[in-house]
Design an enzyme around this catalytic site. Structure first.
Site, PDB file in Angstrom:
ATOM      1  N   CYS A 105       0.695  -0.882  -0.570  1.00 58.55           N
ATOM      2  CA  CYS A 105       0.150  -0.174   0.103  1.00 58.55           C
ATOM      3  C   CYS A 105       0.818   1.667  -0.057  1.00 58.55           C
ATOM      4  O   CYS A 105       0.418   1.993  -0.317  1.00 58.55           O
ATOM      5  CB  CYS A 105      -0.853  -0.203   1.342  1.00 58.55           C
ATOM      6  SG  CYS A 105      -0.415   0.053   2.777  1.00 58.55           S
ATOM      7  N   HIS A 163      -1.233   1.398   7.151  1.00 50.27           N
ATOM      8  CA  HIS A 163      -2.303   1.483   5.834  1.00 50.27           C
ATOM      9  C   HIS A 163      -2.061   2.993   4.996  1.00 50.27           C
ATOM     10  O   HIS A 163      -2.142   3.999   5.634  1.00 50.27           O
ATOM     11  CB  HIS A 163      -3.417   0.628   6.033  1.00 50.27           C
ATOM     12  CG  HIS A 163      -4.119   0.428   4.129  1.00 50.27           C
ATOM     13  ND1 HIS A 163      -3.386  -0.417   3.825  1.00 50.27           N
ATOM     14  CD2 HIS A 163      -4.840   1.344   4.005  1.00 50.27           C
ATOM     15  CE1 HIS A 163      -4.545  -0.019   2.310  1.00 50.27           C
ATOM     16  NE2 HIS A 163      -4.459   0.976   2.674  1.00 50.27           N
TER      17      HIS A 163
END
Length: 323
Positions: free
Chosen positions: A13, A268
């Site tokens: 990510c 994330h």
């Protein structure tokens, strides 16, 4: 639409978010499109600019909602960029930029890439006992902005962070410097002065804090940032080392936000990017891309009691009136 997602290859990510910020920047892609294609298949496989160009072309085919950056990831692995691990977006940005610069063969493209991203700062050291002083210019790719002051008090706005970064600091006690004119260690005043700002300006909010126990924690407190930023209004005359024509170009508009959610050990990344052609904001969350509003982007300002929520980590501003 140019808003195409990137599939997550496994903890990728961070890479996906940083790539989107590069590839949505038309000033960068104009440089990328003019690279020299390596002659052999092996060289092409290991060339980061070429693999990034292939990914860009794959994304612009417009036949699917997302593509996989597999070949580029393999190429980065050959250059010791680890896969399937947690990355820091600021560090990965620097790593990618250095690999791009190193592997672009045309000197004029290397120069254009440097001009597009490089900040120039003058460090100034002045002895407080006499007239001795040292001035030296240095370049950096990001402005690493503290979000706490020296007393660990929270800085309240992005403008406060910028002013604090350029605020003079007195070097006393164990931090005293040797003065060639006085012939001994003396108190010095250390200051940073802004000399030049690039077309694409990257600000790094230092939200990951290292404690003496070597434990790292995230600073998630509320810190607003503006859509428009004029450095000549934020900084004082003493914090600038630039002429009026340079300062006249210091008006910026927010282009992208790389946001982090979660903790330092498990998190994330996603990217909020304003399309330079459509003038619309998009959220790039791996393979999922959707149009968002400025209010959605403002949700990355932070919240002390909701540290797992998205918090802005990299802010990328674009010059409004480039020379």
């Amino acid at each position: 639409t140019e808003a195409i997602g990137l599939y997550n290859l496994g903890q990728s990510c961070c890479l996906n978010s940083v790539l989107q910020v590069f590839l949505m920047n038309i000033h960068f892609t104009r440089i990328l499109r003019r690279i020299t294609v390596p002659p052999s298949p092996a060289q092409r496989r290991n060339n980061v600019p070429y693999q990034m160009l292939l990914l860009l072309e794959k994304m612009q085919c417009g036949k699917c909602k997302a593509v996989g950056p597999t070949d580029l990831a393999r190429c980065l692995a050959e250059h010791r960029v680890k896969l399937f691990v947690q990355h820091d977006a600021a560090q990965l940005f620097l790593t990618l930029w250095n690999l791009l610069k190193k592997q672009m063969k045309k000197p004029e493209l290397v120069e254009e890439l440097s001009d597009l991203y490089t900040i120039c700062i003058q460090e100034h050291l002045a002895c407080q006992n006499c007239s001795f002083e040292i001035k030296s210019n240095s370049t950096m790719l990001t402005l690493p902005l503290p979000v706490l002051d020296a007393s660990s008090h929270r800085l309240k706005t992005l403008e406060d962070c910028l002013q604090y970064f350029f605020h003079p600091e007195e070097l006393t006690g164990q931090n005293m410097c040797f003065c060639q004119q006085c012939g001994k260690n003396t108190t010095f005043l250390q200051s940073m002065k802004l000399v030049h700002l690039p077309q694409t300006l990257t600000l790094h909010l230092k939200r990951f804090c290292f404690e003496r126990s070597s434990h790292t924690h995230k600073l998630s407190h509320y810190l607003p940032f503006p859509q428009e930023l004029d450095f000549s209004e934020v900084l004082t005359e003493n914090q600038c080392q630039a002429d009026d024509s340079e300062k006249a170009t210091w008006q910026y508009e927010l282009f992208a936000v790389v946001a982090h959610s979660g903790s330092t050990s498990f998190g994330h990344y996603c990217a909020y990017i304003r399309s330079l052609t459509e003038r619309k904001w998009y959220c790039f969350n791996d393979s999922e891309v959707c149009q968002v509003s400025w209010d959605d982007v403002k949700c990355t300002y932070g919240h002390s009691s909701l540290y797992w929520r998205e918090t802005a980590y990299l802010l990328i501003y674009m010059k409004k009136n480039p020379q």
